[in-house]
Design a protein around this motif. Structure first.
Motif, PDB file in Angstrom:
ATOM      1  N   ALA A   1       0.828  -1.202   0.000  1.00 19.97           N
ATOM      2  CA  ALA A   1       0.000   0.000   0.000  1.00 19.97           C
ATOM      3  C   ALA A   1       0.866   1.258   0.000  1.00 19.97           C
ATOM      4  N   TYR A   2       1.953   1.242   0.774  1.00 21.39           N
ATOM      5  CA  TYR A   2       2.780   2.447   0.836  1.00 21.39           C
ATOM      6  C   TYR A   2       3.534   2.655  -0.475  1.00 21.39           C
TER       7      TYR A   2
ATOM      8  N   GLU B   1       2.873   1.665  -3.420  1.00 22.35           N
ATOM      9  CA  GLU B   1       1.985   2.052  -4.511  1.00 22.35           C
ATOM     10  C   GLU B   1       1.433   3.465  -4.308  1.00 22.35           C
ATOM     11  N   SER B   2       1.355   3.928  -3.056  1.00 18.38           N
ATOM     12  CA  SER B   2       0.879   5.290  -2.801  1.00 18.38           C
ATOM     13  C   SER B   2       1.869   6.335  -3.279  1.00 18.38           C
TER      14      SER B   2
ATOM     15  N   ASP C   1       8.466  10.211  -2.458  1.00 16.43           N
ATOM     16  CA  ASP C   1       7.675  10.640  -1.313  1.00 16.43           C
ATOM     17  C   ASP C   1       8.287  11.884  -0.670  1.00 16.43           C
TER      18      ASP C   1
END
Length: 300
Positions: free
Chosen positions: A130-131, A133-134, A240
């Motif tokens: 999830a991270y 892909e975020s 990020d």
């Protein structure tokens, strides 16, 4: 004169693909004079009256080039990691991600041995997925051999691009390549419990079509150096961090000692994964601490 792509090189011959045909060619003598050598993946101009006696005339500018494997114009780097035996390493994932970002290659993270995880470990792995892909990365959790959807997803993600494989020793890079290209029969080996490494073999590199993609038929490499990356560029290889960089107080913020750093605030709040920041600090320390390389001048 025709334009094609070098897909194999053996014993001084370069095999150029164009319009469904493969031409055996040799490089011009002036390549050697100019210290140029065609690489697998190069786009080239060549001329040939038949399929076996062509001559390479020129090499087009490269998007990128790698040393291991020795290929050029790579679109995707498939980072093959194991969920367990050996354990998944976000440190290695981030190290490969930085390397690929620095070389203008789109990463795909592919995790094997998901079926060996217990429920808690699977939940942890889904959080990693999830991270990553975020922040814009594709992460595929293998369901092979129970289903083929993970392999199909990998091929679909590569599209019409050219891909190389890399990643953790013992994660199954050769096995994955064999699944994608059964005709290869690449050698695989059990993990050495003494060294924690997988065995490997060296062979020439060739590009093979899989779906609409091209895949280099080599397991690539398991470790990388960051010798070509400068500290000032490192933050830009963390998407990020880059997304928040304009919100830092100072332009060119390195996110280490500067006050009012938006990235450090995001780490503290959990908006940015703490392990990503820890790896960033480790990479930064490695880069600034490396010894300078000096080139000896020839004595006259």
């Amino acid at each position: 004169m025709q334009k094609g792509q070098v897909r194999k090189a053996i014993s001084g011959f370069y095999y150029v693909y164009v319009d469904g045909q493969t031409y055996q060619t040799r490089g011009r003598g002036n390549f050697r004079v100019k210290n140029m050598a065609p690489l697998i993946g190069d786009f080239v101009d060549f001329e040939s009256d038949n399929l076996t006696e062509g001559v390479l005339l020129d090499i087009y500018p490269r998007k990128n080039e790698l040393i291991r494997p020795t290929v050029a114009n790579v679109d995707f780097g498939v980072i093959v990691m194991s969920a367990i035996e050996p354990d998944f390493s976000s440190y290695l994932v981030d190290r490969f991600l930085v390397y690929l970002e620095a070389n203008n290659i789109s990463p795909i993270i592919y995790v094997t041995k998901i079926d060996l995880l217990d429920e808690k470990a699977k939940t942890d792995m889904l959080q990693y997925k999830a991270y990553y892909e975020s922040i814009g990365y594709k992460m595929i959790l293998s369901d092979y051999p129970e289903g083929a959807s993970s392999l199909e997803s990998l091929v679909r993600t590569m599209g019409k691009g050219m891909a190389v494989f890399m990643g953790q020793s013992g994660a199954g890079k050769s096995t994955l390549l064999n699944q994608l290209m059964p005709e290869l029969d690449l050698l695989t080996g059990e993990i050495s419990t003494a060294l924690g490494r997988g065995r490997h073999t060296t062979r020439h590199v060739e590009l093979h079509p899989v779906g609409e993609a091209l895949i280099a038929d080599t397991p690539g490499f398991s470790t990388i150096d960051l010798i070509d990356i400068e500290a000032v560029d490192l933050p830009s290889f963390f998407p990020d961090f880059e997304a928040l960089r304009d919100q830092c107080r100072f332009g060119g913020c390195m996110h280490i000692n500067e006050p009012n750093c938006r990235v450090k605030e995001a780490v503290a709040s959990g908006e940015v994964a703490p392990y990503r920041y820890e790896h960033y600090l480790q990479f930064h320390e490695e880069i600034v601490g490396r010894k300078p390389m000096y080139i000896k001048k020839n004595k006259r």
